[in-house]
Design a protein around this motif. Sequence first.
Motif, mmCIF file in Angstrom:
data_model
loop_
_atom_site.group_PDB
_atom_site.id
_atom_site.type_symbol
_atom_site.label_atom_id
_atom_site.label_comp_id
_atom_site.label_asym_id
_atom_site.label_seq_id
_atom_site.Cartn_x
_atom_site.Cartn_y
_atom_site.Cartn_z
ATOM 1 N N TYR A 169 35.119 34.687 -9.178
ATOM 2 C CA TYR A 169 33.979 33.985 -8.605
ATOM 3 C C TYR A 169 33.613 34.627 -7.280
ATOM 4 N N THR A 170 32.314 34.668 -6.993
ATOM 5 C CA THR A 170 31.815 35.124 -5.702
ATOM 6 C C THR A 170 30.883 34.048 -5.169
ATOM 7 N N ILE A 171 31.134 33.648 -3.922
ATOM 8 C CA ILE A 171 30.259 32.697 -3.237
ATOM 9 C C ILE A 171 29.561 33.463 -2.121
ATOM 10 N N TYR A 172 28.251 33.633 -2.278
ATOM 11 C CA TYR A 172 27.434 34.335 -1.305
ATOM 12 C C TYR A 172 26.944 33.330 -0.263
ATOM 13 N N PHE A 173 26.905 33.740 1.005
ATOM 14 C CA PHE A 173 26.377 32.854 2.047
ATOM 15 C C PHE A 173 25.356 33.586 2.907
ATOM 16 N N LEU A 174 24.368 32.830 3.384
ATOM 17 C CA LEU A 174 23.280 33.364 4.199
ATOM 18 C C LEU A 174 22.834 32.274 5.163
ATOM 19 N N ASN A 175 22.697 32.616 6.447
ATOM 20 C CA ASN A 175 22.208 31.657 7.427
ATOM 21 C C ASN A 175 20.680 31.768 7.494
ATOM 22 N N THR A 176 20.001 30.752 6.955
ATOM 23 C CA THR A 176 18.537 30.718 6.976
ATOM 24 C C THR A 176 18.028 29.763 8.051
ATOM 25 N N GLY A 177 18.930 29.298 8.912
ATOM 26 C CA GLY A 177 18.553 28.350 9.953
ATOM 27 C C GLY A 177 17.880 29.009 11.142
ATOM 28 N N ASP A 178 17.643 28.193 12.162
ATOM 29 C CA ASP A 178 16.959 28.660 13.365
ATOM 30 C C ASP A 178 17.915 29.218 14.414
ATOM 31 N N GLY A 179 19.214 28.928 14.280
ATOM 32 C CA GLY A 179 20.180 29.392 15.267
ATOM 33 C C GLY A 179 21.467 29.810 14.611
#
Length: 193
Positions: free
Chosen positions: A65-75
């Motif tokens: 399994y691969t869990i990809y993460f990305l910060n799409t927030g403002d900070g």
Amino acid sequence: MLVKRITRLIPGDGGADIPYTGFVDDGEDRNGDGTNDNSDPGWPSATYTSGEVSIQASPEDQIEYTIYFLNTGDGSASNVQICDAFNDFITYLSSTYNPFVTNAGIELNFNGSSTYLTGINDGDQGQFIEAGNVSGCQIDNPANPNQNPLDLIPLANPNGTIRLDLSSNISPTTGTGTPLDSYGYIRFRVQVE
């Protein structure tokens, strides 16, 4: 933003590994911002979140399994914790990725490099937690759709949980694959019982 995919099958009968490198767009908008999570413009490529959503597996097969993460927030996001509870009939494989590190069953790829983490509670950022409630891992309370942090409930953990404590800040994405510390993934394997 989190996207989970199946990225490899290792047949229990000794057959050849099957890597899943194709892109499957499940059309999900998990964070409710109106953007398709799989094709968000912040990922480093249009197919970064590659892998399958579901596969057929047999007892003794291994699944990556691969869990990809990305910060799409403002900070910047700090002290991020990712928890993934296992379903029934799978067992965590503790020595998968680095033959020179005992119990290296978790790969963390972040800020342009990979680190191999143990699944034991030894101070690194990764841990496999045996079945039972998981301290620190929480989920939304389905009884309260208008969440605040006090409404989170402990994550049920029927068959173990992978937990990653990312102490480094995750910067907000400013465009395709930028900055380098705005995205990454964790990877681990299980065996079908």
